[in-house]
Design a protein around this motif. Structure first.
Motif, PDB file in Angstrom:
ATOM      1  N   ALA A   1       7.817   0.976  -3.950  1.00 49.13           N
ATOM      2  CA  ALA A   1       7.644   2.107  -4.451  1.00 49.13           C
ATOM      3  C   ALA A   1       8.325   2.163  -5.667  1.00 49.13           C
ATOM      4  CB  ALA A   1       8.059   3.231  -3.577  1.00 49.13           C
ATOM      5  N   GLU A   2       9.712   1.379  -5.477  1.00 48.35           N
ATOM      6  CA  GLU A   2      10.617   1.553  -6.680  1.00 48.35           C
ATOM      7  C   GLU A   2      10.236   0.674  -7.649  1.00 48.35           C
ATOM      8  OE1 GLU A   2      12.490   4.491  -5.895  1.00 48.35           O
ATOM      9  OE2 GLU A   2      14.207   3.816  -6.952  1.00 48.35           O
ATOM     10  N   SER A   3      10.154  -0.509  -7.340  1.00 46.35           N
ATOM     11  CA  SER A   3       9.446  -1.531  -8.097  1.00 46.35           C
ATOM     12  C   SER A   3       8.250  -1.135  -8.915  1.00 46.35           C
ATOM     13  CB  SER A   3       9.073  -2.750  -7.658  1.00 46.35           C
ATOM     14  OG  SER A   3       7.940  -2.818  -6.850  1.00 46.35           O
ATOM     15  N   PHE A   4       7.102  -0.323  -8.315  1.00 54.17           N
ATOM     16  CA  PHE A   4       6.080   0.172  -9.050  1.00 54.17           C
ATOM     17  C   PHE A   4       6.467   1.399  -9.880  1.00 54.17           C
ATOM     18  CE2 PHE A   4       3.683  -1.728  -5.472  1.00 54.17           C
ATOM     19  CZ  PHE A   4       2.941  -2.776  -6.204  1.00 54.17           C
ATOM     20  N   ARG A   5       7.382   2.215  -9.570  1.00 52.03           N
ATOM     21  CA  ARG A   5       7.641   3.205 -10.250  1.00 52.03           C
ATOM     22  C   ARG A   5       8.417   2.887 -11.674  1.00 52.03           C
ATOM     23  NH1 ARG A   5      12.335   6.406 -10.985  1.00 52.03           N
ATOM     24  NH2 ARG A   5      13.765   4.917  -9.423  1.00 52.03           N
ATOM     25  N   SER A   6       9.098   1.600 -11.437  1.00 56.23           N
ATOM     26  CA  SER A   6       9.879   1.030 -13.018  1.00 56.23           C
ATOM     27  C   SER A   6       8.380   0.880 -13.643  1.00 56.23           C
ATOM     28  CB  SER A   6      10.808  -0.026 -12.760  1.00 56.23           C
ATOM     29  OG  SER A   6       9.848  -1.031 -12.291  1.00 56.23           O
ATOM     30  N   GLY A   7       7.504   0.512 -13.224  1.00 50.63           N
ATOM     31  CA  GLY A   7       6.489   0.041 -14.067  1.00 50.63           C
ATOM     32  C   GLY A   7       5.659   1.326 -14.663  1.00 50.63           C
ATOM     33  N   PHE A   8       5.401   2.239 -13.944  1.00 54.60           N
ATOM     34  CA  PHE A   8       4.849   3.483 -14.098  1.00 54.60           C
ATOM     35  C   PHE A   8       5.598   4.173 -15.471  1.00 54.60           C
ATOM     36  CE2 PHE A   8       2.562   3.627 -10.263  1.00 54.60           C
ATOM     37  CZ  PHE A   8       1.160   3.778 -10.388  1.00 54.60           C
ATOM     38  N   GLU A   9       7.091   4.231 -15.225  1.00 57.40           N
ATOM     39  CA  GLU A   9       7.848   4.707 -16.024  1.00 57.40           C
ATOM     40  C   GLU A   9       7.921   4.318 -17.564  1.00 57.40           C
ATOM     41  OE1 GLU A   9      11.673   5.261 -14.191  1.00 57.40           O
ATOM     42  OE2 GLU A   9      11.071   6.932 -12.981  1.00 57.40           O
TER      43      GLU A   9
ATOM     44  N   PRO B   1      -3.289  -0.582 -14.148  1.00 57.57           N
ATOM     45  CA  PRO B   1      -3.097  -2.076 -14.423  1.00 57.57           C
ATOM     46  C   PRO B   1      -1.651  -2.406 -15.294  1.00 57.57           C
ATOM     47  CG  PRO B   1      -5.180  -1.366 -15.148  1.00 57.57           C
ATOM     48  CD  PRO B   1      -4.260  -0.227 -14.655  1.00 57.57           C
ATOM     49  N   GLN B   2      -1.517  -1.533 -16.037  1.00 58.71           N
ATOM     50  CA  GLN B   2      -0.346  -1.716 -17.137  1.00 58.71           C
ATOM     51  C   GLN B   2       1.053  -1.521 -16.112  1.00 58.71           C
ATOM     52  OE1 GLN B   2       0.048  -0.195 -20.778  1.00 58.71           O
ATOM     53  NE2 GLN B   2      -1.910   0.841 -20.598  1.00 58.71           N
ATOM     54  N   ALA B   3       1.082  -0.856 -15.328  1.00 61.99           N
ATOM     55  CA  ALA B   3       2.203  -0.433 -14.416  1.00 61.99           C
ATOM     56  C   ALA B   3       2.650  -1.681 -13.387  1.00 61.99           C
ATOM     57  CB  ALA B   3       1.948   0.765 -13.690  1.00 61.99           C
ATOM     58  N   VAL B   4       1.177  -2.133 -12.963  1.00 62.29           N
ATOM     59  CA  VAL B   4       1.337  -3.332 -11.833  1.00 62.29           C
ATOM     60  C   VAL B   4       1.986  -4.632 -12.680  1.00 62.29           C
ATOM     61  CG1 VAL B   4       0.086  -4.769 -10.511  1.00 62.29           C
ATOM     62  CG2 VAL B   4      -0.081  -2.306 -10.300  1.00 62.29           C
TER      63      VAL B   4
ATOM     64  N   ILE C   1       0.970  -1.306   0.064  1.00 65.12           N
ATOM     65  CA  ILE C   1      -0.163  -0.250   0.069  1.00 65.12           C
ATOM     66  C   ILE C   1       0.940   1.369  -0.003  1.00 65.12           C
ATOM     67  CG2 ILE C   1      -1.957   1.315   1.310  1.00 65.12           C
ATOM     68  CD1 ILE C   1      -2.613  -1.385   2.607  1.00 65.12           C
ATOM     69  N   ILE C   2       1.746   1.125   0.875  1.00 66.66           N
ATOM     70  CA  ILE C   2       2.771   2.457   1.041  1.00 66.66           C
ATOM     71  C   ILE C   2       3.469   2.747  -0.391  1.00 66.66           C
ATOM     72  CG2 ILE C   2       4.849   3.366   2.242  1.00 66.66           C
ATOM     73  CD1 ILE C   2       4.104   1.957   4.735  1.00 66.66           C
ATOM     74  N   GLY C   3       4.141   1.506  -0.850  1.00 70.32           N
ATOM     75  CA  GLY C   3       4.865   1.607  -2.172  1.00 70.32           C
ATOM     76  C   GLY C   3       3.750   2.036  -3.355  1.00 70.32           C
ATOM     77  N   LEU C   4       2.655   1.507  -3.241  1.00 69.72           N
ATOM     78  CA  LEU C   4       1.793   2.150  -4.449  1.00 69.72           C
ATOM     79  C   LEU C   4       1.454   3.494  -4.448  1.00 69.72           C
ATOM     80  CD1 LEU C   4       0.820   0.293  -6.685  1.00 69.72           C
ATOM     81  CD2 LEU C   4      -1.331  -0.231  -5.523  1.00 69.72           C
ATOM     82  N   ALA C   5       1.222   3.991  -3.043  1.00 68.74           N
ATOM     83  CA  ALA C   5       0.925   5.481  -2.738  1.00 68.74           C
ATOM     84  C   ALA C   5       2.069   6.270  -3.490  1.00 68.74           C
ATOM     85  CB  ALA C   5       0.813   5.637  -1.279  1.00 68.74           C
TER      86      ALA C   5
END
Lengths: 247, 219
Positions: B102-110, B137-140, B33-37
């Motif tokens: 957070a870092e793993s999700f960020r790579s997805g968003f980017e 959905p794509q980032a995750v 939850i923290i990472g996603l936020a």
């Protein structure tokens, strides 16, 4: 009674000190097909993006019927529902199937019945020859097929106007035709459309009016015959000559 | 190898494994939850909060979990906040894991092209709908491999909990070695129990990665 769907007045767009669009005026009537031509970087794609408020503008107004289109406006999402946009690189959502791509906005944004939209979507897919691809993912389709899906996706929102941004520019030549045929069919149905393209013969066939834009200004406009066969300005002649080959 | 010993202390290990799993699962859920936020805040480049997030990520990633736990367990009571060891463990794991997630999700968003967002907005979607149905959905799914690696890493990190006297697997093993000097048996049991917890996670991760990849990606 001819109603103006889209009105652009004195539009000026700058980006990092460069003038991209300068005093552009344009009105599109219901059922009219306007084709915009011009050299690369002349601002034609930017004009389409401004119409959809994907770009900030410096001055001027853009209206869809009576509503002003502005980046940051509260009712922007509502207005955008009425403007269908098709991009050069299709921009389908890769994690969704063809049918999910099409249904997403009508169901989630317009809150329409899934069953009803689905029926409409399947009919449209059938018309563009892609009924059997409904459950496929975008990556399983060719460029031309993806672009036809993108057009159906825009149509399912029942937009007042459709914007096409060089939709065949990224396609292999043999796929260009299948996409243009779909657009010709839409023109026959009296859909209001603004099309940016480099396909001059297509422009001739589909347009009610052709605009030539250069250096951010509308240099010349007229019927396809006037503009494409008998251009008045030197600049237009020069540009059109690029598309002629002589032995 | 003393099988009698192993048989005798198996229930202790089972209980300890229960604690490891409980604290691990709760801590990791909060970490997600923290990472996603954090990743969403960074994606939208929200001023001020974005800076706070950046500081948090650096602070959390560049200090050992052990130190973080000591701060929570021994430091907080000094300023009048009483905590129990389990809460400290969960908070510590969430604090550490949040930044990794957070870092793993960020790579997805980017990895997602901005024009995907424009495409969604031009269909009349608002910011929330665009995030919920198109970007997230794509980032995750892009983040899944890094995400699974983080879960395994964090589950292993729970072994540090023994330092604040939580009776997890590591604590139990060390305790029994101290009491009975059966080092080999105790350590073998420890390894076996960690494997029992982590192998299924790892196998599930591999299966999940493949599923997500084939469900619409891989162009």
């Amino acid at each position: 009674m001819e109603e103006n769907i889209l009105t652009v007045e004195h539009l000026r767009k700058e980006y990092e000190g460069n003038v991209i669009l300068d005093d552009v005026n344009l009105s599109v009537k219901r059922g009219e097909v306007v084709v915009i031509i011009g050299p690369s970087g002349c601002g034609k794609s930017t004009l389409l993006r401004c119409i959809n408020a994907l770009e900030n503008i410096q001055s001027g107004t853009i209206r869809l019927q009576d509503e002003v289109i502005e980046a940051g406006a509260k009712n922007l999402a509502k207005i955008r529902e009425k403007i269908g946009m098709v991009f050069q690189n299709y921009e389908l959502f890769p994690h969704l199937t063809v049918i999910e791509n099409i249904l997403l906005a009508p169901v989630k944004v317009q809150k329409r019945e899934k069953k009803e939209v689905r029926e409409e979507a399947v009919k449209l897919l059938e018309r563009v020859g892609l009924k059997d691809k409904a459950e496929s993912y975008p990556r399983q389709l060719s460029g031309g097929q993806k672009q036809r899906v993108a057009i159906v996706r825009a149509l399912c929102m029942n937009p007042e106007i459709l914007l096409f941004d060089e939709v065949t520019a990224a396609l292999d030549p043999e796929m260009v035709r299948e996409v243009l045929d779909v657009m010709l069919e839409l023109a026959r149905q009296k859909r209001t459309m603004v099309i940016v393209t480099h396909e001059m013969q297509f422009a001739q066939a589909v347009a009610d009016r052709v605009l030539f834009i250069d250096e951010g200004k509308i240099m010349e406009q007229g019927t396809p015959e006037e503009l494409l066969q008998h251009p008045k300005t030197e600049r237009t002649k020069q540009f059109l000559n690029i598309f002629h080959y002589e032995k | 190898m003393n099988w009698e010993y192993i048989h005798k202390f198996l229930p202790l290990y089972e209980k300890a494994a229960g604690l490891t799993i409980k604290l691990g699962v709760i801590g990791i859920l909060f970490a997600i939850i923290i990472g996603l936020a954090c990743a969403v805040i960074q994606y939208y480049k929200i001023p001020v909060i974005r800076t706070i997030v950046a500081i948090y990520i650096e602070l959390s990633r560049n200090t050992p979990l052990l130190v973080q736990l000591f701060f929570l367990y021994y430091g907080l009571p000094k300023v009048g906040i009483s905590t129990n060891a389990e809460t400290c463990g969960i908070v510590g794991l969430a604090f550490l894991g949040g930044s990794y997630m957070a870092e793993s999700f960020r790579s997805g968003f980017e990895a997602i092209d901005q024009i995907q967002e424009e495409s969604a907005m031009s269909l009349g979607m608002n910011t929330y709908q665009t995030m919920r149905y198109v970007i997230l959905p794509q980032a995750v799914s892009i983040s899944v491999p890094a995400f699974v690696a983080n879960i395994i890493f964090l589950l292993k990190e729970t072994s540090v909990f023994s330092a604040i006297s939580l009776m997890d697997l590591m604590f139990t093993a060390k305790d029994l070695i101290g009491l009975y000097y059966k080092t080999t048996e105790s350590l073998i049991l420890l390894v076996v129990f960690y494997l029992l917890i982590l192998l299924p996670v790892s196998m599930f991760g591999t299966w999940f990665e493949r599923r997500v990849r084939y469900a619409g990606f891989g162009t």
